[in-house]
Design an enzyme around this catalytic site. Structure first.
Site, PDB file in Angstrom:
ATOM      1  N   GLU A 187     108.548  -7.475  48.911  1.00 13.03           N
ATOM      2  CA  GLU A 187     108.226  -7.661  50.320  1.00 13.03           C
ATOM      3  C   GLU A 187     107.138  -6.656  50.697  1.00 13.03           C
ATOM      4  O   GLU A 187     107.229  -5.505  50.279  1.00 13.03           O
ATOM      5  CB  GLU A 187     109.458  -7.433  51.210  1.00 13.03           C
ATOM      6  CG  GLU A 187     109.167  -7.840  52.655  1.00 13.03           C
ATOM      7  CD  GLU A 187     110.371  -7.666  53.589  1.00 13.03           C
ATOM      8  OE1 GLU A 187     111.429  -7.213  53.140  1.00 13.03           O
ATOM      9  OE2 GLU A 187     110.217  -7.989  54.762  1.00 13.03           O
ATOM     10  N   ALA A 244     115.223   0.682  52.006  1.00 18.21           N
ATOM     11  CA  ALA A 244     115.951  -0.204  51.106  1.00 18.21           C
ATOM     12  C   ALA A 244     115.443  -1.627  51.263  1.00 18.21           C
ATOM     13  O   ALA A 244     114.741  -1.931  52.221  1.00 18.21           O
ATOM     14  CB  ALA A 244     117.441  -0.159  51.415  1.00 18.21           C
ATOM     15  N   HIS A 286     122.959  -2.986  56.719  1.00 15.95           N
ATOM     16  CA  HIS A 286     121.744  -3.717  57.088  1.00 15.95           C
ATOM     17  C   HIS A 286     121.272  -4.632  55.957  1.00 15.95           C
ATOM     18  O   HIS A 286     121.071  -5.825  56.153  1.00 15.95           O
ATOM     19  CB  HIS A 286     120.646  -2.714  57.460  1.00 15.95           C
ATOM     20  CG  HIS A 286     119.327  -3.324  57.780  1.00 15.95           C
ATOM     21  ND1 HIS A 286     118.897  -3.528  59.078  1.00 15.95           N
ATOM     22  CD2 HIS A 286     118.325  -3.788  56.990  1.00 15.95           C
ATOM     23  CE1 HIS A 286     117.704  -4.081  59.066  1.00 15.95           C
ATOM     24  NE2 HIS A 286     117.315  -4.252  57.806  1.00 15.95           N
ATOM     25  N   GLU A 287     121.121  -4.066  54.784  1.00 14.43           N
ATOM     26  CA  GLU A 287     120.609  -4.880  53.670  1.00 14.43           C
ATOM     27  C   GLU A 287     121.618  -5.961  53.293  1.00 14.43           C
ATOM     28  O   GLU A 287     121.245  -7.094  52.986  1.00 14.43           O
ATOM     29  CB  GLU A 287     120.265  -4.010  52.457  1.00 14.43           C
ATOM     30  CG  GLU A 287     119.296  -2.858  52.735  1.00 14.43           C
ATOM     31  CD  GLU A 287     118.031  -3.253  53.465  1.00 14.43           C
ATOM     32  OE1 GLU A 287     117.611  -4.426  53.399  1.00 14.43           O
ATOM     33  OE2 GLU A 287     117.437  -2.367  54.133  1.00 14.43           O
TER      34      GLU A 287
HETATM   35  N1  BES Z   1     113.136  -5.693  54.369  1.00 11.47           N
HETATM   36  C1  BES Z   1     113.157  -4.311  54.649  1.00 11.47           C
HETATM   37  C2  BES Z   1     112.491  -3.471  53.621  1.00 11.47           C
HETATM   38  C3  BES Z   1     110.991  -3.570  53.562  1.00 11.47           C
HETATM   39  C4  BES Z   1     110.233  -3.288  54.635  1.00 11.47           C
HETATM   40  C5  BES Z   1     110.350  -3.904  52.428  1.00 11.47           C
HETATM   41  C6  BES Z   1     108.851  -3.350  54.555  1.00 11.47           C
HETATM   42  C7  BES Z   1     108.984  -3.974  52.354  1.00 11.47           C
HETATM   43  C8  BES Z   1     108.224  -3.694  53.409  1.00 11.47           C
HETATM   44  C9  BES Z   1     114.584  -3.785  54.791  1.00 11.47           C
HETATM   45  O1  BES Z   1     115.534  -4.717  55.133  1.00 11.47           O
HETATM   46  C10 BES Z   1     114.553  -2.785  55.885  1.00 11.47           C
HETATM   47  O2  BES Z   1     114.378  -3.165  57.001  1.00 11.47           O
HETATM   48  N2  BES Z   1     114.689  -1.508  55.560  1.00 11.47           N
HETATM   49  C11 BES Z   1     114.591  -0.426  56.481  1.00 11.47           C
HETATM   50  C12 BES Z   1     115.912   0.191  56.789  1.00 11.47           C
HETATM   51  C13 BES Z   1     116.684  -0.552  57.825  1.00 11.47           C
HETATM   52  C14 BES Z   1     118.065   0.005  58.006  1.00 11.47           C
HETATM   53  C15 BES Z   1     115.996  -0.590  59.164  1.00 11.47           C
HETATM   54  C16 BES Z   1     113.689   0.582  55.827  1.00 11.47           C
HETATM   55  O3  BES Z   1     113.444   0.470  54.645  1.00 11.47           O
HETATM   56  O4  BES Z   1     113.246   1.481  56.529  1.00 11.47           O
HETATM   57 ZN    ZN Z   2     115.659  -5.197  57.139  1.00 10.67          ZN
END
Ligand code: BES
Ligand code: ZN
Length: 885
Positions: free
Chosen positions: A130, A271, A306-307
């Site tokens: 992603e 994550a 969250h994940e």
């Molecule tokens: N889908 C995202 C991770 C991501 C974000 C991958 C941008 C690639 C580019 C994941 O679900 C996410 O939102 N992670 C957050 C933490 C969450 C608890 C808000 C993060 O990685 O900060």
């Molecule tokens: Zn997310």
């Protein structure tokens, strides 16, 4: 400097969306893992999805940094003139409307420092796809609305990479010649490429299991480096709680027989929710009480949840295009917030959510990068994983729930998941499902998704004692944002209560209503201005507006200090009790800021000290909440309330308040500190974490005094505490006070924890966040410390990132902090542009400062722009900040 037009990458526009011309039914991938050369073979079953009565359109596959080795259609090699290849894509001209495409490419995981695509770090192979990383692995229609069933075979050296993982279920494994082995995984759920994952390495496995609501048993595996195997219990427990909660709260059951989490030290984000194989920054998996703080434990629980929640809100139902990112992120953040509200103290959790929103999202919404929750354009999608898309997006979902009520909302989400299972959809589809399930009209509400900027409501009140009526007139406004000069009125849910003289909620009856409603009620503002008339109001009430922060906006309401103190003491809504205190402190500190700026002596009124003393000394059941009320608004929040930010004045005024409180109430602080000491074994429940936070707030106040007992207590806590929460609380205070003890404590701490990378991150961050004048020098020195490396995003965030959010030191008028940050943005840009761009966003508030600081920051921006090769990531942030694009 003039606008460097030639460098400007094209903007991607939401309105340009077109459905894909070809679907991919199945994708069979084969990885032959080599450190500097990995061969990827991909076999795609391609099916035309456009009307081809007029002929077949070309098939465009994205690809970056790949070496094409072979290309076959239906088993026949294409000649060079049959395809076209550029830096970004491979195009072929199909002759039939369905065919098998074989692609063989090579890439270099060892040389991948961007940590996007396939990379090798700390002895492992990992992927991060992603948003657009899959195109760095193989040529593919790398867009979220192309959903395929993936099978993945991984081949690697057995000795170095005994564990081989991908999405779904393991279907085959075995030996290969030359000490190699393989594993084949099959994921039965169609998914976009951004949810693909592959991991290979030497990893320990922690196992558990979960029985779903329909009685299926799911194996739960967490993979970590062997020396971390004792630190996974909390993440595993959090996962099981999240699985159960999602069944109970949303009716969502897990759908594979296996759920895996892999932890890595080398990760750009927190994550990632890859189907059945989540990949985590180790910071959000590993924890033991002696190495992780209560806050870390809490973050782990929230992020694991969250994940996991993405399995439905993201994986089963995904986004049509990246403009719809909030469809999955806003919804999933809301779900993880709700989960944390249920698992911990709801009031405390809500306050921390609002604090994040107010101190970061409001500022984003007020700056050059302001964009709607559903943006209209971007240059680099990685720059749009923002507080607005995430946290404001979550607030929009929360407002929907407030408007529909819990049952209506649940009906809505049930319909959404049912209707769109297996699809790639839009935020509009989500709102439509809520409407259809409940018969509610959310047409006007949809504006929240397209309008940027933080609205403000202005509330005026008038009480008519004779008629026994109370009128609230609420006006809404929103300032222009880039590209959006005019704003339409929004549909705003305002939860409120009116307090009688005793502090109890009055029953509320609007004119025209049959009966009064007890407690909190909802007003729905739709016009630019509306008056709500309450009848049968026997006495003039004190209004408690926007309870629970029912909408993401600013409130202007001229409450008196007496009224604010009354709300603090009596409001039935925990959030508003806390906020009344924050608003009192805000007003007070802002007046001290003016005194400081104009050279007048600062003084603290006794009423404020008295109110503070009462909260401090009154035993309260929810100590975490008490700790929050005793915490002054942050420097960032205070700064945002100023016309022109004066970091030094804000710092001095806030410090003055803390020192005066500490000096006047020293004995009380000491008493509360001692009462909340806990010598028993470490516990993570609310009572124990609440005690620790209250005690440590007291400690920090006591440390404000030059010659009090605070110093000794603090050093003792640092020496004797057995949990990281207490150690860090002490060390953070120590790091803010110059002297021999500080140097000794920092050295002792490093000595003890140098082999624990996550603890070393804390050590770096607390030094970078110190308010002492030598902070920049120290940070510079630490960049040369063996523990620091530019290759590790966690290290960069801990040192450089923490420094860039240190209001008073980063914004020092010399401009040295700015030059330092710009140097690192440039150095990182060629290594890891995503991380470089995150750092660059610290500059985006530059217009909020005085002319001198503005010009210093501007020249650093221009220096960055001069770089011969600048990533799209950093370019977008800088150019938008300077209004060049
Ligand atoms: N889908 C995202 C991770 C991501 C974000 C991958 C941008 C690639 C580019 C994941 O679900 C996410 O939102 N992670 C957050 C933490 C969450 C608890 C808000 C993060 O990685 O900060
Ligand atoms: Zn997310």
């Amino acid at each position: 400097m003039t606008k460097p037009a030639n460098k400007t990458p094209p903007a991607i526009l939401r309105e340009d969306y077109l459905p894909p011309d070809y679907r991919i039914e199945t994708a069979r991938l084969h990885f032959d893992l080599g450190e500097s050369r990995t061969i990827v073979k991909s076999q795609l079953a391609v099916v035309c999805s456009h009307d081809h009565s007029e002929g077949l359109r070309p098939l465009v596959l994205q690809g970056q940094g790949l070496k094409l080795l072979a290309l076959k259609v239906e088993g026949r090699s294409l000649r060079e003139k049959d395809y076209e290849i550029t830096d970004e894509a491979l195009t072929i001209w199909p002759e039939t409307d369905h065919f098998t495409l074989d692609i063989e490419t090579a890439c270099d995981p060892g040389g991948n420092t961007e940590l996007s695509g396939l990379y090798r770090a700390t002895g492992m192979f990992l992927t991060q796809c992603e948003a657009e990383g899959f195109r760095k692995i193989t040529y593919y229609p790398d867009r979220p609305d192309v959903l395929a069933r993936f099978s993945t075979t991984i081949a690697a050296e057995r000795e170095k990479y005994p564990v081989l993982l991908s999405n779904g279920n393991l279907v085959a494994a075995g030996e290969l010649p030359d000490g190699r082995h393989f594993a084949t995984w099959h994921d039965p759920f169609p998914k976009p490429a951004y949810l693909f994952a592959m991991v290979a390495g030497r990893l320990a496995r922690i196992e558990d299991k979960f029985t779903t609501m329909s009685g299926r048993e799911v194996a739960l595996h967490i993979y970590v480096q062997n020396h971390n195997r004792e630190k996974c219990r909390h993440a595993m427990d959090s996962l099981k709680q999240a699985m159960k909660w999602d069944e109970e709260t949303y009716g969502r059951e897990y759908d594979l027989d296996l759920f895996m989490i892999v932890a890595t030290d080398d990760f750009n984000m927190g994550a990632m929710e890859n189907k059945g194989l989540n990949i985590f920054n180790s910071k959000y998996v590993l924890a033991k009480s002696d190495t992780a703080t209560d806050k870390d434990f809490q973050n782990i629980m929230g992020i694991v949840a969250h994940e996991y929640f993405h399995n439905w809100s993201g994986d089963r139902v995904t986004c049509r295009d990246w403009f719809q990112l909030s469809l999955k992120e806003g919804l999933t953040v809301f779900r993880d917030q709700q989960f944390m509200e249920d698992m911990t103290s709801p009031g405390v959790q809500r306050i921390s959510e609002v604090n994040i929103l107010r101190t970061h999202q409001f500022i984003e919404d007020d700056g050059p990068m302001a964009h709607p929750v559903r943006p209209d354009s971007y240059m680099e999608i990685n720059n749009f994983y923002t507080m607005t898309v995430y946290n404001k997006g979550a607030e929009l979902i929360r407002m929907c729930r407030t408007i529909l009520g819990p049952e209506g909302f649940r009906k809505g989400t049930d319909l959404y998941f049912l209707r769109h299972d297996g699809q790639a959809v839009t935020t509009d589809d989500f709102v439509q499902a809520l409407e259809d399930a409940t018969g509610t009209d959310l047409t006007q509400f949809r504006r929240w998704y397209c309008q940027a900027g933080t609205p403000e409501i202005q509330v005026t009140r008038s009480y008519d004692a004779l008629a026994q009526t109370y009128a609230l007139t609420i006006k809404q406004t929103c300032l222009p944002t880039p590209g959006q000069p005019v704003k339409e009125p929004l549909h705003i849910p305002i939860a409120l209560g009116l307090l009688d003289k005793s502090g109890a909620d009055m029953p509320l009856q609007l004119v025209g209503e049959e009966r009064p409603v007890a407690g909190t009620r909802l007003l729905q503002l739709r016009e630019a201005a509306e008056t709500f008339l309450f009848i049968k109001v026997p006495q003039e009430p004190v209004p408690s507006i926007l309870r629970g922060f029912s909408a993401p906006l600013k409130v202007a309401l001229n409450l008196t200090d007496v009224e604010r103190r009354f709300l603090m003491a009596h409001d039935s809504d925990a959030f508003n009790r806390w906020d009344a205190g924050q608003q009192l402190a805000l007003k007070l500190i802002l007046s001290l800021v003016r005194d400081y700026q104009e050279g007048r002596p600062m003084a603290l009124e006794s009423k404020f000290i008295e109110a503070f003393r009462q909260i401090l000394s009154k035993p309260t059941a929810d100590k975490a909440f008490q700790a929050l009320i005793l915490t002054m608004p942050s420097e960032t929040y205070l700064a945002d309330a100023l016309e022109v930010i004066d970091p030094e004045a804000v710092h001095e005024a806030r410090k003055f308040v803390r020192q005066t409180l500490a000096g006047t109430l020293q004995e009380t602080f000491l008493t509360v500190y001692r009462q909340n000491q806990d010598s028993g074994p470490y516990r993570l429940d609310q009572e124990a974490t609440g005690r620790r936070s209250l005690k440590n707030v007291c400690l920090a106040y006591l440390m404000e005094l030059a010659d009090g007992e605070g110093r000794d207590i603090c050093l003792r806590q640092f020496d004797q505490a057995k949990n990281m929460t207490d150690v860090m609380a002490a060390l953070t205070s120590i790091a803010n006070h110059a002297g021999r003890e500080r140097e000794e404590a920092l050295a002792t701490f490093y000595e003890k924890w140098q082999d624990d990378s996550l603890v070393v991150d804390k050590w770096l961050a607390l030094q970078a966040a110190s308010s002492l004048p030598d902070t920049l020098e120290r940070v510079k020195a630490l960049t040369g410390h063996p523990a620091f490396t530019l290759r590790s995003p966690n290290k960069v965030r801990s040192l450089i990132g923490a420094f860039a959010t240190n209001q008073v030191r980063f914004h020092n008028i010399s401009g040295a902090g700015y030059a330092f940050l710009a140097d690192y943005i440039l150095a990182l840009d060629s290594l890891n542009p995503q991380i470089a761009a995150r750092l660059a966003s610290s500059f985006t508030t530059w217009r909020r400062y005085d002319a001198r600081r503005q010009s210093l920051m501007q020249s650093e921006f221009e220096r960055v722009l001069q770089a011969p090769k600048l990533s799209r990531d950093v370019y977008e942030i800088v150019a938008k900040s300077l209004n060049y694009v």
